[in-house]
Design a protein around this motif. Structure first.
Motif, PDB file in Angstrom:
ATOM      1  N   PHE A 126     -21.973  65.648 -11.193  1.00 39.59           N
ATOM      2  CA  PHE A 126     -23.008  66.555 -11.681  1.00 39.59           C
ATOM      3  C   PHE A 126     -24.198  66.575 -10.726  1.00 39.59           C
ATOM      4  N   GLY A 127     -24.427  65.493 -10.011  1.00 42.84           N
ATOM      5  CA  GLY A 127     -25.469  65.482  -8.989  1.00 42.84           C
ATOM      6  C   GLY A 127     -25.142  66.440  -7.852  1.00 42.84           C
ATOM      7  N   LEU A 128     -23.878  66.537  -7.512  1.00 47.33           N
ATOM      8  CA  LEU A 128     -23.445  67.474  -6.476  1.00 47.33           C
ATOM      9  C   LEU A 128     -23.638  68.918  -6.925  1.00 47.33           C
ATOM     10  N   THR A 129     -23.333  69.199  -8.179  1.00 45.50           N
ATOM     11  CA  THR A 129     -23.516  70.570  -8.657  1.00 45.50           C
ATOM     12  C   THR A 129     -24.996  70.954  -8.666  1.00 45.50           C
ATOM     13  N   SER A 130     -25.844  70.001  -9.009  1.00 46.12           N
ATOM     14  CA  SER A 130     -27.284  70.264  -8.967  1.00 46.12           C
ATOM     15  C   SER A 130     -27.735  70.514  -7.523  1.00 46.12           C
ATOM     16  N   ALA A 131     -27.164  69.784  -6.586  1.00 46.77           N
ATOM     17  CA  ALA A 131     -27.472  70.022  -5.168  1.00 46.77           C
ATOM     18  C   ALA A 131     -26.981  71.400  -4.727  1.00 46.77           C
ATOM     19  N   PHE A 132     -25.844  71.843  -5.265  1.00 45.81           N
ATOM     20  CA  PHE A 132     -25.359  73.200  -4.981  1.00 45.81           C
ATOM     21  C   PHE A 132     -26.372  74.241  -5.428  1.00 45.81           C
ATOM     22  N   TYR A 133     -26.987  74.012  -6.595  1.00 50.45           N
ATOM     23  CA  TYR A 133     -27.997  74.953  -7.074  1.00 50.45           C
ATOM     24  C   TYR A 133     -29.179  75.012  -6.120  1.00 50.45           C
ATOM     25  N   LEU A 134     -29.598  73.854  -5.621  1.00 50.55           N
ATOM     26  CA  LEU A 134     -30.719  73.818  -4.687  1.00 50.55           C
ATOM     27  C   LEU A 134     -30.361  74.521  -3.384  1.00 50.55           C
ATOM     28  N   VAL A 135     -29.186  74.253  -2.859  1.00 43.80           N
ATOM     29  CA  VAL A 135     -28.749  74.903  -1.618  1.00 43.80           C
ATOM     30  C   VAL A 135     -28.637  76.407  -1.822  1.00 43.80           C
ATOM     31  N   SER A 136     -28.114  76.819  -2.956  1.00 47.37           N
ATOM     32  CA  SER A 136     -28.004  78.242  -3.241  1.00 47.37           C
ATOM     33  C   SER A 136     -29.383  78.889  -3.338  1.00 47.37           C
ATOM     34  N   PHE A 137     -30.327  78.208  -3.980  1.00 45.14           N
ATOM     35  CA  PHE A 137     -31.699  78.722  -4.048  1.00 45.14           C
ATOM     36  C   PHE A 137     -32.272  78.905  -2.644  1.00 45.14           C
ATOM     37  N   LEU A 138     -32.088  77.911  -1.794  1.00 42.59           N
ATOM     38  CA  LEU A 138     -32.620  77.989  -0.425  1.00 42.59           C
ATOM     39  C   LEU A 138     -31.935  79.093   0.373  1.00 42.59           C
ATOM     40  N   LEU A 139     -30.636  79.249   0.190  1.00 42.13           N
ATOM     41  CA  LEU A 139     -29.914  80.313   0.899  1.00 42.13           C
ATOM     42  C   LEU A 139     -30.367  81.694   0.438  1.00 42.13           C
ATOM     43  N   ILE A 140     -30.578  81.846  -0.865  1.00 40.39           N
ATOM     44  CA  ILE A 140     -31.058  83.139  -1.364  1.00 40.39           C
ATOM     45  C   ILE A 140     -32.453  83.413  -0.818  1.00 40.39           C
ATOM     46  N   ARG A 141     -33.293  82.399  -0.857  1.00 46.06           N
ATOM     47  CA  ARG A 141     -34.687  82.573  -0.420  1.00 46.06           C
ATOM     48  C   ARG A 141     -34.769  82.920   1.061  1.00 46.06           C
ATOM     49  N   PHE A 142     -34.113  82.121   1.894  1.00 44.94           N
ATOM     50  CA  PHE A 142     -34.211  82.349   3.333  1.00 44.94           C
ATOM     51  C   PHE A 142     -33.242  83.412   3.819  1.00 44.94           C
ATOM     52  N   GLY A 143     -32.190  83.693   3.058  1.00 44.59           N
ATOM     53  CA  GLY A 143     -31.265  84.765   3.417  1.00 44.59           C
ATOM     54  C   GLY A 143     -31.919  86.124   3.301  1.00 44.59           C
ATOM     55  N   ARG A 144     -32.736  86.294   2.279  1.00 45.12           N
ATOM     56  CA  ARG A 144     -33.462  87.557   2.122  1.00 45.12           C
ATOM     57  C   ARG A 144     -34.502  87.736   3.211  1.00 45.12           C
ATOM     58  N   HIS A 145     -35.170  86.636   3.566  1.00 50.38           N
ATOM     59  CA  HIS A 145     -36.183  86.734   4.615  1.00 50.38           C
ATOM     60  C   HIS A 145     -35.554  87.038   5.970  1.00 50.38           C
ATOM     61  N   SER A 146     -34.410  86.430   6.249  1.00 47.42           N
ATOM     62  CA  SER A 146     -33.789  86.661   7.554  1.00 47.42           C
ATOM     63  C   SER A 146     -33.229  88.078   7.661  1.00 47.42           C
ATOM     64  N   THR A 147     -32.698  88.643   6.554  1.00 49.71           N
ATOM     65  CA  THR A 147     -32.212  90.015   6.633  1.00 49.71           C
ATOM     66  C   THR A 147     -33.362  91.000   6.728  1.00 49.71           C
ATOM     67  N   ALA A 148     -34.488  90.676   6.130  1.00 49.97           N
ATOM     68  CA  ALA A 148     -35.665  91.557   6.240  1.00 49.97           C
ATOM     69  C   ALA A 148     -36.223  91.545   7.662  1.00 49.97           C
TER      70      ALA A 148
END
Length: 115
Positions: free
Chosen positions: A90-112
């Motif tokens: 369950f700690g790994l799944t929580s880390a997946f959420y954090l990584v996904s949040f960071l990818l969404i956040r910086f993925g939008r900035h990089s495409t912009a």
């Protein structure tokens, strides 16, 4: 650019699906689980609902909802990391959420930036 967002959403969806599978195992298959509804209800609210929110926010690419799913799942995930066995994942799944949040956040900035 659409393929970038598909790759970003895969991390959150994988974390959510893994968390749902682990919760089903924890709630119904675990021989050490208390048969009362107390622990099952607690883990439902602290593990299963954030997993569903993470899947939804990955599909919608909502960084706010993904961050909420991460913060919501962290306390119970940290508690379960200390347990022996499969439920420490369950700690790994929580880390997946954090990584996904960071990818969404910086993925939008990089495409912009690249447009």
């Amino acid at each position: 650019m659409a393929s970038i967002f598909k790759n970003i959403s895969v991390v959150g969806i994988a974390g959510g699906v893994l968390s749902i599978i682990l919760w089903i195992n924890f709630a119904f298959v675990n021989p050490y689980n208390d048969p009362t509804m107390g622990p099952m209800l607690n883990t439902f609210f602290m593990l299963l609902l954030p997993a569903c929110l993470a899947i939804f926010s990955s599909i919608k690419l909502s960084q706010l909802l993904m961050f909420i799913a991460f913060v919501w799942s962290v306390p119970m995930s940290i508690y379960l990391i200390a347990t022996p066995g499969i439920f420490s994942l369950f700690g790994l799944t929580s880390a997946f959420y954090l990584v996904s949040f960071l990818l969404i956040r910086f993925g939008r900035h990089s495409t912009a930036i690249h447009q």
